[in-house]
Motif scaffolding. Structure first.
Motif, PDB file in Angstrom:
ATOM      1  N   LEU A 197       0.676  -1.509   0.166  1.00 35.73           N
ATOM      2  CA  LEU A 197       0.133  -0.081   0.319  1.00 35.73           C
ATOM      3  C   LEU A 197       0.421   1.355  -0.068  1.00 35.73           C
ATOM      4  O   LEU A 197       1.840   1.249   0.940  1.00 35.73           O
ATOM      5  CB  LEU A 197      -0.488   0.152   0.868  1.00 35.73           C
ATOM      6  N   PRO A 198       1.076   1.984  -1.194  1.00 33.79           N
ATOM      7  CA  PRO A 198       0.927   3.546  -0.693  1.00 33.79           C
ATOM      8  C   PRO A 198       1.038   4.594   0.005  1.00 33.79           C
ATOM      9  O   PRO A 198      -0.700   4.192   0.214  1.00 33.79           O
ATOM     10  CB  PRO A 198       1.324   4.059  -2.150  1.00 33.79           C
ATOM     11  N   ARG A 224      -5.135  20.844   6.219  1.00 37.41           N
ATOM     12  CA  ARG A 224      -6.115  21.824   7.188  1.00 37.41           C
ATOM     13  C   ARG A 224      -6.288  22.151   7.834  1.00 37.41           C
ATOM     14  O   ARG A 224      -4.527  21.198   8.791  1.00 37.41           O
ATOM     15  CB  ARG A 224      -8.238  21.003   7.675  1.00 37.41           C
ATOM     16  N   ARG A 225      -6.001  23.147   9.005  1.00 37.59           N
ATOM     17  CA  ARG A 225      -4.997  23.970  10.032  1.00 37.59           C
ATOM     18  C   ARG A 225      -5.656  22.375  11.064  1.00 37.59           C
ATOM     19  O   ARG A 225      -7.411  22.567  11.113  1.00 37.59           O
ATOM     20  CB  ARG A 225      -5.523  25.043   9.934  1.00 37.59           C
ATOM     21  N   ASN A 226      -5.195  22.644  11.947  1.00 34.89           N
ATOM     22  CA  ASN A 226      -5.469  21.849  13.193  1.00 34.89           C
ATOM     23  C   ASN A 226      -6.315  20.452  12.838  1.00 34.89           C
ATOM     24  O   ASN A 226      -6.936  20.212  14.106  1.00 34.89           O
ATOM     25  CB  ASN A 226      -6.171  22.455  14.403  1.00 34.89           C
ATOM     26  N   SER A 227      -6.447  20.009  11.965  1.00 34.33           N
ATOM     27  CA  SER A 227      -7.226  18.281  11.621  1.00 34.33           C
ATOM     28  C   SER A 227      -5.840  17.383  11.709  1.00 34.33           C
ATOM     29  O   SER A 227      -4.922  18.212  11.069  1.00 34.33           O
ATOM     30  CB  SER A 227      -7.927  18.826  10.275  1.00 34.33           C
ATOM     31  N   PHE A 228      -6.619  16.106  11.651  1.00 28.35           N
ATOM     32  CA  PHE A 228      -6.366  14.959  11.048  1.00 28.35           C
ATOM     33  C   PHE A 228      -7.012  14.261  10.959  1.00 28.35           C
ATOM     34  O   PHE A 228      -8.031  13.304  11.469  1.00 28.35           O
ATOM     35  CB  PHE A 228      -5.802  14.080  12.559  1.00 28.35           C
ATOM     36  N   GLU A 229      -6.547  13.812   9.598  1.00 31.78           N
ATOM     37  CA  GLU A 229      -7.527  12.593   8.732  1.00 31.78           C
ATOM     38  C   GLU A 229      -7.213  11.884   8.043  1.00 31.78           C
ATOM     39  O   GLU A 229      -5.430  12.243   7.780  1.00 31.78           O
ATOM     40  CB  GLU A 229      -9.014  13.081   7.694  1.00 31.78           C
ATOM     41  N   VAL A 230      -7.743  11.088   7.597  1.00 36.74           N
ATOM     42  CA  VAL A 230      -7.170   9.679   7.219  1.00 36.74           C
ATOM     43  C   VAL A 230      -7.418   9.560   6.286  1.00 36.74           C
ATOM     44  O   VAL A 230      -8.541   8.474   6.349  1.00 36.74           O
ATOM     45  CB  VAL A 230      -6.156   7.983   7.808  1.00 36.74           C
ATOM     46  N   SER A 231      -7.339   9.074   4.574  1.00 36.74           N
ATOM     47  CA  SER A 231      -8.284   8.680   3.419  1.00 36.74           C
ATOM     48  C   SER A 231      -7.905   7.420   3.130  1.00 36.74           C
ATOM     49  O   SER A 231      -6.683   7.818   3.007  1.00 36.74           O
ATOM     50  CB  SER A 231      -8.494  10.128   2.716  1.00 36.74           C
ATOM     51  N   LEU A 232      -8.662   6.668   2.375  1.00 33.08           N
ATOM     52  CA  LEU A 232      -8.215   5.895   1.771  1.00 33.08           C
ATOM     53  C   LEU A 232      -8.762   6.208  -0.407  1.00 33.08           C
ATOM     54  O   LEU A 232     -10.126   6.665  -0.765  1.00 33.08           O
ATOM     55  CB  LEU A 232      -8.563   4.564   1.756  1.00 33.08           C
ATOM     56  N   VAL A 233      -7.452   6.408  -0.790  1.00 36.97           N
ATOM     57  CA  VAL A 233      -8.259   6.253  -2.717  1.00 36.97           C
ATOM     58  C   VAL A 233      -8.083   5.427  -2.913  1.00 36.97           C
ATOM     59  O   VAL A 233      -7.172   4.526  -3.660  1.00 36.97           O
ATOM     60  CB  VAL A 233      -6.786   7.727  -2.862  1.00 36.97           C
ATOM     61  N   LYS A 234      -8.973   4.515  -3.296  1.00 37.23           N
ATOM     62  CA  LYS A 234      -9.459   3.666  -4.115  1.00 37.23           C
ATOM     63  C   LYS A 234      -8.742   3.866  -5.647  1.00 37.23           C
ATOM     64  O   LYS A 234      -8.202   4.945  -6.604  1.00 37.23           O
ATOM     65  CB  LYS A 234     -10.409   3.366  -3.752  1.00 37.23           C
ATOM     66  N   GLU A 235      -8.591   2.362  -6.002  1.00 36.74           N
ATOM     67  CA  GLU A 235      -7.971   2.369  -7.488  1.00 36.74           C
ATOM     68  C   GLU A 235      -8.775   3.235  -8.921  1.00 36.74           C
ATOM     69  O   GLU A 235      -8.657   4.129  -9.651  1.00 36.74           O
ATOM     70  CB  GLU A 235      -8.244   0.921  -7.627  1.00 36.74           C
ATOM     71  N   ASP A 236      -9.935   3.140  -8.549  1.00 32.53           N
ATOM     72  CA  ASP A 236     -11.560   3.818  -9.644  1.00 32.53           C
ATOM     73  C   ASP A 236     -11.469   5.787  -8.947  1.00 32.53           C
ATOM     74  O   ASP A 236     -12.073   6.588  -9.661  1.00 32.53           O
ATOM     75  CB  ASP A 236     -12.436   3.760  -9.202  1.00 32.53           C
ATOM     76  N   GLY A 237     -10.255   6.445  -7.819  1.00 31.71           N
ATOM     77  CA  GLY A 237     -10.604   7.259  -7.907  1.00 31.71           C
ATOM     78  C   GLY A 237     -11.133   7.290  -6.373  1.00 31.71           C
ATOM     79  O   GLY A 237     -11.131   9.080  -6.345  1.00 31.71           O
ATOM     80  N   SER A 238     -11.823   6.624  -6.078  1.00 29.07           N
ATOM     81  CA  SER A 238     -12.863   7.566  -5.287  1.00 29.07           C
ATOM     82  C   SER A 238     -12.170   7.454  -3.715  1.00 29.07           C
ATOM     83  O   SER A 238     -10.645   6.760  -3.918  1.00 29.07           O
ATOM     84  CB  SER A 238     -14.538   6.368  -4.660  1.00 29.07           C
ATOM     85  N   LYS A 251      -8.852  -2.462   6.750  1.00 28.38           N
ATOM     86  CA  LYS A 251      -8.900  -4.035   6.210  1.00 28.38           C
ATOM     87  C   LYS A 251     -10.308  -3.919   5.667  1.00 28.38           C
ATOM     88  O   LYS A 251     -10.668  -4.961   5.344  1.00 28.38           O
ATOM     89  CB  LYS A 251      -8.625  -4.377   7.739  1.00 28.38           C
ATOM     90  N   SER A 252     -11.572  -3.622   6.802  1.00 32.44           N
ATOM     91  CA  SER A 252     -12.986  -3.300   6.231  1.00 32.44           C
ATOM     92  C   SER A 252     -13.444  -3.086   4.738  1.00 32.44           C
ATOM     93  O   SER A 252     -14.318  -3.620   4.512  1.00 32.44           O
ATOM     94  CB  SER A 252     -13.547  -2.779   7.562  1.00 32.44           C
ATOM     95  N   ASN A 253     -11.928  -1.772   4.720  1.00 32.76           N
ATOM     96  CA  ASN A 253     -12.793  -1.442   3.167  1.00 32.76           C
ATOM     97  C   ASN A 253     -12.324  -2.602   2.229  1.00 32.76           C
ATOM     98  O   ASN A 253     -12.809  -2.525   0.622  1.00 32.76           O
ATOM     99  CB  ASN A 253     -12.310  -0.127   3.406  1.00 32.76           C
ATOM    100  N   PHE A 254     -10.488  -3.605   2.781  1.00 31.26           N
ATOM    101  CA  PHE A 254     -10.828  -4.408   1.226  1.00 31.26           C
ATOM    102  C   PHE A 254     -11.444  -5.891   1.720  1.00 31.26           C
ATOM    103  O   PHE A 254     -11.609  -6.450   1.087  1.00 31.26           O
ATOM    104  CB  PHE A 254      -9.162  -4.524   2.215  1.00 31.26           C
ATOM    105  N   ALA A 255     -12.322  -5.664   2.269  1.00 33.90           N
ATOM    106  CA  ALA A 255     -13.082  -7.256   2.756  1.00 33.90           C
ATOM    107  C   ALA A 255     -14.335  -8.220   1.706  1.00 33.90           C
ATOM    108  O   ALA A 255     -14.843  -6.400   1.163  1.00 33.90           O
ATOM    109  CB  ALA A 255     -13.613  -7.254   4.954  1.00 33.90           C
TER     110      ALA A 255
END
Length: 78
Positions: free
Chosen positions: A21-22, A31-45, A74-78
């Motif tokens: 996983l890259p 964003r200022r004072n924020s912490f987020e983690v996102s997954l970018v799927k192969e289709d761009g979503s 892991k739940s997004n790859f199940a």
């Protein structure tokens, strides 16, 4: 510094869970004072794995436990 330490911990946990996983930290200005983690799927979503926006005080609630993000991944790859 706090954001960088937490980003490094989450990044290491994600790489440990899925070596192929890259992981990019702040590919766009964050964003200022924020912490987020996102997954970018192969289709761009994009799927939000974790967001600290709207959490806290205390400030420590704005950051996830690395295991929580790995489970969401892991739940997004199940």
């Amino acid at each position: 510094r706090v954001f960088g330490r937490n980003a490094a911990a989450v990044s290491a946990a994600l790489r440990g869970a899925m070596a192929q996983l890259p992981v990019d930290i702040n590919p766009r200005p964050p964003r200022r004072n924020s912490f987020e983690v996102s997954l970018v799927k192969e289709d761009g979503s994009t799927v939000e794995l974790w967001s600290g926006i709207g959490k806290g005080p205390p400030r420590k609630l704005k950051f996830p436990q690395p295991e929580t993000v790995v489970e969401a991944l892991k739940s997004n790859f199940a």
